[in-house]
Write a protein that holds these residues in place. Structure first.
Motif, PDB file in Angstrom:
ATOM      1  N   MET A 159      36.995 -56.210 -25.402  1.00 59.39           N
ATOM      2  CA  MET A 159      37.480 -55.114 -26.223  1.00 59.39           C
ATOM      3  C   MET A 159      36.926 -53.769 -25.742  1.00 59.39           C
ATOM      4  N   PRO A 160      37.650 -52.663 -26.003  1.00 62.20           N
ATOM      5  CA  PRO A 160      37.173 -51.342 -25.553  1.00 62.20           C
ATOM      6  C   PRO A 160      35.768 -51.011 -26.030  1.00 62.20           C
ATOM      7  N   LEU A 161      35.438 -51.372 -27.303  1.00 60.24           N
ATOM      8  CA  LEU A 161      34.104 -51.071 -27.819  1.00 60.24           C
ATOM      9  C   LEU A 161      33.031 -51.827 -27.042  1.00 60.24           C
ATOM     10  N   ASP A 162      33.294 -53.101 -26.750  1.00 64.08           N
ATOM     11  CA  ASP A 162      32.337 -53.886 -25.968  1.00 64.08           C
ATOM     12  C   ASP A 162      32.266 -53.400 -24.524  1.00 64.08           C
ATOM     13  N   MET A 163      33.408 -53.011 -23.967  1.00 64.76           N
ATOM     14  CA  MET A 163      33.409 -52.484 -22.601  1.00 64.76           C
ATOM     15  C   MET A 163      32.559 -51.224 -22.506  1.00 64.76           C
ATOM     16  N   SER A 164      32.639 -50.375 -23.553  1.00 63.97           N
ATOM     17  CA  SER A 164      31.865 -49.142 -23.554  1.00 63.97           C
ATOM     18  C   SER A 164      30.374 -49.404 -23.746  1.00 63.97           C
ATOM     19  N   GLY A 165      30.041 -50.305 -24.677  1.00 69.64           N
ATOM     20  CA  GLY A 165      28.636 -50.509 -25.010  1.00 69.64           C
ATOM     21  C   GLY A 165      27.900 -51.475 -24.111  1.00 69.64           C
ATOM     22  N   ARG A 166      28.624 -52.423 -23.503  1.00 69.93           N
ATOM     23  CA  ARG A 166      27.948 -53.466 -22.742  1.00 69.93           C
ATOM     24  C   ARG A 166      28.125 -53.327 -21.234  1.00 69.93           C
ATOM     25  N   VAL A 167      29.062 -52.482 -20.799  1.00 64.55           N
ATOM     26  CA  VAL A 167      29.303 -52.322 -19.359  1.00 64.55           C
ATOM     27  C   VAL A 167      29.130 -50.866 -18.929  1.00 64.55           C
ATOM     28  N   VAL A 168      29.966 -49.990 -19.479  1.00 63.34           N
ATOM     29  CA  VAL A 168      29.981 -48.592 -19.042  1.00 63.34           C
ATOM     30  C   VAL A 168      28.660 -47.894 -19.362  1.00 63.34           C
ATOM     31  N   TYR A 169      28.095 -48.161 -20.537  1.00 64.87           N
ATOM     32  CA  TYR A 169      26.854 -47.494 -20.946  1.00 64.87           C
ATOM     33  C   TYR A 169      25.741 -47.753 -19.934  1.00 64.87           C
ATOM     34  N   TYR A 170      25.483 -49.022 -19.614  1.00 66.43           N
ATOM     35  CA  TYR A 170      24.402 -49.363 -18.680  1.00 66.43           C
ATOM     36  C   TYR A 170      24.716 -48.865 -17.268  1.00 66.43           C
ATOM     37  N   TYR A 171      25.982 -48.877 -16.908  1.00 66.65           N
ATOM     38  CA  TYR A 171      26.345 -48.441 -15.554  1.00 66.65           C
ATOM     39  C   TYR A 171      26.109 -46.937 -15.387  1.00 66.65           C
ATOM     40  N   GLU A 172      26.472 -46.148 -16.385  1.00 71.56           N
ATOM     41  CA  GLU A 172      26.244 -44.703 -16.302  1.00 71.56           C
ATOM     42  C   GLU A 172      24.754 -44.392 -16.179  1.00 71.56           C
ATOM     43  N   ARG A 173      23.906 -45.120 -16.912  1.00 73.61           N
ATOM     44  CA  ARG A 173      22.468 -44.878 -16.832  1.00 73.61           C
ATOM     45  C   ARG A 173      21.946 -45.229 -15.439  1.00 73.61           C
ATOM     46  N   ALA A 174      22.475 -46.276 -14.849  1.00 79.70           N
ATOM     47  CA  ALA A 174      22.037 -46.660 -13.507  1.00 79.70           C
ATOM     48  C   ALA A 174      22.472 -45.629 -12.464  1.00 79.70           C
ATOM     49  N   LEU A 175      23.655 -45.050 -12.648  1.00 82.39           N
ATOM     50  CA  LEU A 175      24.139 -44.045 -11.694  1.00 82.39           C
ATOM     51  C   LEU A 175      23.241 -42.813 -11.690  1.00 82.39           C
ATOM     52  N   THR A 176      22.894 -42.326 -12.857  1.00 83.58           N
ATOM     53  CA  THR A 176      22.087 -41.110 -12.934  1.00 83.58           C
ATOM     54  C   THR A 176      20.686 -41.308 -12.372  1.00 83.58           C
ATOM     55  N   ALA A 177      20.240 -42.560 -12.258  1.00 81.84           N
ATOM     56  CA  ALA A 177      18.884 -42.829 -11.760  1.00 81.84           C
ATOM     57  C   ALA A 177      18.840 -43.076 -10.260  1.00 81.84           C
TER      58      ALA A 177
END
Length: 393
Positions: free
Chosen positions: A56-74
């Motif tokens: 679901m979009p909510l799970d995609m945002s919270g369980r995939v995209v969220y962690y990926y964005e944090r990894a990119l900025t680091a």
């Protein structure tokens, strides 16, 4: 400036030779320089597409995209900002970089962090699709594939596996997946009531398929003077064979896959359709990469289509729906016509007010030579012939 005039009067043949060289290299540059409507717009952006079917979009945002964005900025350098969107089964992350950033290096860094972040994502997550975004990559041609005797899935297979691989060989051409039709694969429809009746779960069905639908390396076997290649292939050749796969044994009774499910050719719900005369057809979009010329890409596709036609199933037709090269040619032709009119009017003004044919001839020859010299300079600078550069000339 006066010194240049003096040198020209003392060495007339030198300037004649220079004019001839400008004419030769200018015409060569005008022929070989890429021609397009707009110049190549190099925007340092990399797009990352995560795919997890059914999430679901909510799970995609919270369980995939969220962690990926944090990894990119680091881990990734020169990030200007990040944009993301979460959809059903899809997560799209666009990474915008500072001007002048080397996109190849940025893409390499993003690929590295995409591989390491997978362990933090839900079980079953696969590596993402990483694309370099370019504003100059625009559709230049649309093709229609039609065959009245083929179904939508078979027509999609022809377009995706026969036509598309051959068209991508054209330099500067990029073809996304075709529109219309449906990709075909083996589908297992499970009956929950029958599963419960046999005390089974969907995991049991998946395990049975994974264990019995495999190809194992078996090496070779030497027998006398011969060396035989041993093949261990447990993959069913027919779809109906899947229904006869055993799931478990209770006493002397064996529970088969057909007892709790039905295996058949199928696919995901069709998300788009292309209809021609009420029949399903396929639409293929041809895009050009940023450094390619629209005219060269379109010309390459047109030259390749007659060679592809004999390899297709009987009755299959490939028709060109849209062609952007005509607009490019008209745009360039209009600008060139205005340039010629300007040169003629300038020469006419000199002739009327000065009354000198020699001055008129000098103006009439110097303007084209100056334009050809500028075109050669555009090629050296890596620019293309487009409406903006020609308008400036």
């Amino acid at each position: 400036m006066n010194q240049v005039v003096v040198i020209a009067l003392r060495r007339p043949y030198t300037f004649v030779v220079l004019s001839i060289l400008i004419l030769i290299f200018g015409i060569r540059a005008a022929i070989t320089t890429p021609t397009d409507v707009f110049p190549n717009i190099k925007i340092p952006v990399v797009a990352v597409v995560w795919t997890y079917s059914g999430l679901m979009p909510l799970d995609m945002s919270g369980r995939v995209v969220y962690y990926y964005e944090r990894a990119l900025t680091a881990t990734v350098n020169n990030i200007e900002h990040i944009e993301s969107g979460s959809y059903y089964g899809r997560g799209i992350v666009k990474v915008f970089f500072q001007p002048g950033t080397n996109t190849s290096v940025a893409q390499t860094q993003i690929t590295s962090v995409s591989q390491t972040i997978i362990k933090q994502l839900p079980i079953g997550a696969t590596p993402p699709l990483i694309l370099t975004y370019n504003a100059s990559s625009v559709p230049v041609m649309t093709l229609q594939v039609q065959n009245a005797s083929l179904s939508g899935s078979r027509l999609y297979n022809v377009a995706s596996n026969f036509i598309r691989p051959q068209l991508v060989s054209v330099a500067g051409a990029a073809l996304p997946n075709p529109y219309g039709g449906q990709s075909n694969y083996v589908t297992v429809d499970i009956d929950p009531a029958k599963l419960m009746a046999h005390n089974l779960s969907a995991v049991d069905v998946a395990d049975a398929l994974n264990k019995q639908n495999i190809v194992l390396p078996a090496g070779d076997q030497r027998i006398g003077p011969y060396d035989y290649m041993v093949r261990t292939n447990a993959q069913p050749r027919e779809v109906e064979t899947f229904n006869n796969l055993p799931l478990k044994q209770v006493g002397n009774a064996v529970v088969y896959l057909r007892d709790v499910a039905h295996v058949h050719y199928g696919g995901a719900p069709q998300a788009n359709a292309v209809l021609v005369g009420g029949r399903q057809a396929i639409m293929m979009v041809v895009m050009k990469t940023g450094d390619a010329s629209t005219l060269s890409v379109v010309a390459g596709i047109k030259a390749l289509l007659p060679q592809i036609q004999p390899t297709l199933p009987s009755g299959t037709t490939v028709k060109i729906l849209t062609d952007a090269s005509g607009f490019v040619k008209d745009s360039v032709r209009d600008v060139v016509r205005e340039m010629v009119i300007a040169a003629l009017l300038t020469s006419l003004a000199v002739l009327l007010f000065l009354g000198s044919w020699r001055s008129t001839l000098i103006v009439a020859t110097s303007i084209p030579l100056a334009i050809l010299c500028s075109v050669a300079g555009l090629q050296i600078a890596g620019q293309s012939i487009n409406v903006m550069t020609l308008g400036g000339l």
